[in-house]
Design a protein around this motif. Structure first.
Motif, PDB file in Angstrom:
ATOM      1  N   TRP A  26       0.403  -2.597  -8.467  1.00  0.00           N
ATOM      2  CA  TRP A  26       1.866  -2.173  -8.636  1.00  0.00           C
ATOM      3  C   TRP A  26       2.668  -2.663  -7.553  1.00  0.00           C
ATOM      4  O   TRP A  26       2.387  -2.521  -6.471  1.00  0.00           O
ATOM      5  N   THR A  27       3.863  -3.176  -7.932  1.00  0.00           N
ATOM      6  CA  THR A  27       4.794  -3.291  -6.722  1.00  0.00           C
ATOM      7  C   THR A  27       6.133  -2.895  -7.685  1.00  0.00           C
ATOM      8  O   THR A  27       6.218  -2.839  -8.709  1.00  0.00           O
ATOM      9  N   PRO A  28       7.220  -2.836  -6.646  1.00  0.00           N
ATOM     10  CA  PRO A  28       8.660  -2.476  -7.373  1.00  0.00           C
ATOM     11  C   PRO A  28       8.999  -3.682  -8.504  1.00  0.00           C
ATOM     12  O   PRO A  28       8.853  -4.638  -8.072  1.00  0.00           O
ATOM     13  N   ASP A  29       9.766  -3.464  -9.448  1.00  0.00           N
ATOM     14  CA  ASP A  29      10.102  -4.424 -10.392  1.00  0.00           C
ATOM     15  C   ASP A  29      11.205  -5.670  -9.810  1.00  0.00           C
ATOM     16  O   ASP A  29      11.176  -6.528 -10.289  1.00  0.00           O
ATOM     17  N   TYR A  30      11.680  -5.134  -8.446  1.00  0.00           N
ATOM     18  CA  TYR A  30      12.564  -6.092  -7.911  1.00  0.00           C
ATOM     19  C   TYR A  30      12.008  -6.731  -6.898  1.00  0.00           C
ATOM     20  O   TYR A  30      12.833  -7.539  -6.011  1.00  0.00           O
ATOM     21  N   ALA A  31      10.701  -6.677  -6.552  1.00  0.00           N
ATOM     22  CA  ALA A  31       9.889  -7.182  -5.316  1.00  0.00           C
ATOM     23  C   ALA A  31       9.736  -8.626  -5.541  1.00  0.00           C
ATOM     24  O   ALA A  31       9.564  -9.002  -6.797  1.00  0.00           O
ATOM     25  N   ILE A  88       4.716  13.989  -9.315  1.00  0.00           N
ATOM     26  CA  ILE A  88       5.447  15.074  -8.712  1.00  0.00           C
ATOM     27  C   ILE A  88       6.941  15.497  -9.383  1.00  0.00           C
ATOM     28  O   ILE A  88       7.129  16.544  -9.703  1.00  0.00           O
ATOM     29  N   ALA A  89       7.705  14.456  -9.394  1.00  0.00           N
ATOM     30  CA  ALA A  89       9.170  14.401  -9.828  1.00  0.00           C
ATOM     31  C   ALA A  89       9.471  13.654 -11.078  1.00  0.00           C
ATOM     32  O   ALA A  89      10.412  13.750 -11.758  1.00  0.00           O
ATOM     33  N   GLY A  90       8.341  12.793 -11.529  1.00  0.00           N
ATOM     34  CA  GLY A  90       8.703  12.121 -12.967  1.00  0.00           C
ATOM     35  C   GLY A  90       9.750  11.022 -12.614  1.00  0.00           C
ATOM     36  O   GLY A  90       9.952  10.311 -13.721  1.00  0.00           O
ATOM     37  N   LYS A  91       9.946  10.532 -11.421  1.00  0.00           N
ATOM     38  CA  LYS A  91      10.732   9.251 -11.348  1.00  0.00           C
ATOM     39  C   LYS A  91      10.288   8.575  -9.810  1.00  0.00           C
ATOM     40  O   LYS A  91       9.931   9.240  -8.899  1.00  0.00           O
ATOM     41  N   SER A  92      10.514   7.409  -9.682  1.00  0.00           N
ATOM     42  CA  SER A  92      10.269   6.815  -8.759  1.00  0.00           C
ATOM     43  C   SER A  92      11.380   6.359  -7.691  1.00  0.00           C
ATOM     44  O   SER A  92      12.355   7.109  -7.756  1.00  0.00           O
ATOM     45  N   PHE A  93      11.291   5.307  -6.992  1.00  0.00           N
ATOM     46  CA  PHE A  93      12.281   4.959  -6.126  1.00  0.00           C
ATOM     47  C   PHE A  93      12.820   3.676  -6.431  1.00  0.00           C
ATOM     48  O   PHE A  93      12.256   2.970  -7.022  1.00  0.00           O
ATOM     49  N   GLN A  94      14.042   3.466  -5.904  1.00  0.00           N
ATOM     50  CA  GLN A  94      14.680   2.013  -5.987  1.00  0.00           C
ATOM     51  C   GLN A  94      15.231   1.548  -4.562  1.00  0.00           C
ATOM     52  O   GLN A  94      16.005   0.397  -4.628  1.00  0.00           O
ATOM     53  N   ASN A  95      14.535   1.964  -3.523  1.00  0.00           N
ATOM     54  CA  ASN A  95      15.061   1.592  -2.299  1.00  0.00           C
ATOM     55  C   ASN A  95      14.844  -0.078  -1.950  1.00  0.00           C
ATOM     56  O   ASN A  95      13.640  -0.424  -2.396  1.00  0.00           O
ATOM     57  N   TRP A 127      13.633 -11.765   4.310  1.00  0.00           N
ATOM     58  CA  TRP A 127      12.467 -11.236   3.939  1.00  0.00           C
ATOM     59  C   TRP A 127      12.620  -9.823   3.102  1.00  0.00           C
ATOM     60  O   TRP A 127      11.615  -9.246   2.920  1.00  0.00           O
ATOM     61  N   MET A 128      13.804  -9.423   2.991  1.00  0.00           N
ATOM     62  CA  MET A 128      13.950  -8.153   2.520  1.00  0.00           C
ATOM     63  C   MET A 128      13.402  -8.273   0.740  1.00  0.00           C
ATOM     64  O   MET A 128      13.519  -9.324   0.143  1.00  0.00           O
ATOM     65  N   ASN A 129      12.550  -7.080   0.463  1.00  0.00           N
ATOM     66  CA  ASN A 129      12.021  -7.130  -0.783  1.00  0.00           C
ATOM     67  C   ASN A 129      10.988  -8.056  -1.230  1.00  0.00           C
ATOM     68  O   ASN A 129      10.658  -8.408  -2.318  1.00  0.00           O
ATOM     69  N   LYS A 130      10.426  -8.656  -0.079  1.00  0.00           N
ATOM     70  CA  LYS A 130       9.446  -9.702  -0.282  1.00  0.00           C
ATOM     71  C   LYS A 130       8.027  -9.417   0.097  1.00  0.00           C
ATOM     72  O   LYS A 130       7.751  -8.590   1.132  1.00  0.00           O
ATOM     73  N   PHE A 144       0.929  -1.256  -0.083  1.00  0.00           N
ATOM     74  CA  PHE A 144      -0.049   0.003   0.174  1.00  0.00           C
ATOM     75  C   PHE A 144       0.868   1.297   0.121  1.00  0.00           C
ATOM     76  O   PHE A 144       0.869   2.128  -0.784  1.00  0.00           O
ATOM     77  N   ASP A 145       1.701   1.349   0.910  1.00  0.00           N
ATOM     78  CA  ASP A 145       2.433   2.468   0.847  1.00  0.00           C
ATOM     79  C   ASP A 145       3.379   2.650   0.073  1.00  0.00           C
ATOM     80  O   ASP A 145       3.787   3.778  -0.457  1.00  0.00           O
ATOM     81  N   LEU A 146       4.088   1.723  -0.512  1.00  0.00           N
ATOM     82  CA  LEU A 146       5.141   1.777  -1.653  1.00  0.00           C
ATOM     83  C   LEU A 146       4.428   2.175  -2.824  1.00  0.00           C
ATOM     84  O   LEU A 146       4.922   3.047  -3.501  1.00  0.00           O
ATOM     85  N   SER A 147       3.101   1.579  -3.190  1.00  0.00           N
ATOM     86  CA  SER A 147       2.464   2.079  -4.211  1.00  0.00           C
ATOM     87  C   SER A 147       2.192   3.655  -4.371  1.00  0.00           C
ATOM     88  O   SER A 147       2.083   4.492  -5.415  1.00  0.00           O
ATOM     89  N   PHE A 148       1.589   4.316  -3.260  1.00  0.00           N
ATOM     90  CA  PHE A 148       1.220   5.458  -3.016  1.00  0.00           C
ATOM     91  C   PHE A 148       2.555   6.275  -3.182  1.00  0.00           C
ATOM     92  O   PHE A 148       2.720   7.486  -3.905  1.00  0.00           O
TER      93      PHE A 148
END
Length: 205
Positions: free
Chosen positions: A186-191, A105-112, A171-174, A93-97
């Motif tokens: 939507w989820t990060p492509d590395y999730a 706002i900025a035209g780019k996402s995050f990769q954390n 459990w990182m990125n799961k 939920f929070d990552l998608s928002f």
């Protein structure tokens, strides 16, 4: 988790759709070497909100009118996050928002990298798994749930309890999602995403 720096964050929103709904409150803490070293919390002037949202969060339209504008709020949050590992309860939920807000706002996402305490909780515990329920299980004080800063501290304390119980490094990125509802839009492509089901405590007859 040793050697990692974290940003634990939480959003309160106008609804559940990250593509059309907006964040009305954000909060985050920065954690370095296991210690909280910074805190950020603000309301965002993204009203009006429905009476139902006010009922859930306690946030009124009058309060939102005094909040930061969305662009400034997310610029501050983005700097606050930096390259830290993100932590949230129900991170999908929070990552998608975070993604759709940053894109708008900025035209780019995050990769954390990230941890989702809900996914870990579902794996280890019987239903229910809301943050309030999980904090109660571990005797974590959580006052004023559904206000972002309280949820942030509750989530950080929960991650620590889970890690003390059994290391959470794997459990990182799961992201686990309830199979009956289908995968998140939507989820990060590395999730690493996978279906799961709630486990229920056996009842005696």
């Amino acid at each position: 988790m040793q050697g990692l720096n974290f940003t634990v964050f939480d959003f309160e929103t106008t609804g559940l759709d990250p593509q059309k709904d907006k964040v009305i409150e954000m909060a985050a803490i920065r954690v370095c070497d296991g210690q909280v070293v910074g805190e950020y919390s603000t309301l965002i002037n993204n009203g009006p909100v429905s009476p139902k949202i006010t009922e859930i969060t306690g946030i009124t339209n009058e309060e939102l009118e005094k909040g930061l504008d969305e662009k400034t709020a997310f610029q501050i949050l983005n700097r606050f996050i930096g390259d830290n590992v993100l932590v949230a309860h129900n991170a999908a939920f929070d990552l998608s928002f975070l993604h759709f807000s940053l894109m708008r706002i900025a035209g780019k996402s995050f990769q954390n990298q990230f941890y989702d305490t809900l996914t870990i909780s579902r794996d280890r515990h019987f239903y229910p798994h809301k943050l309030t329920d999980m904090c109660a299980r571990y005797d974590i004080e959580l006052e004023g749930a559904h206000r972002a800063i309280n949820d942030v501290y509750g989530c950080w304390n929960l991650l620590n309890k889970l890690h003390e119980e059994s290391k959470v490094d794997s459990w990182m990125n799961k992201l686990g999602y309830l199979a009956k509802y289908g995968a998140p839009k939507w989820t990060p492509d590395y999730a690493v995403i996978f279906p799961t089901e709630n486990k229920y405590e056996p009842r005696g007859y």
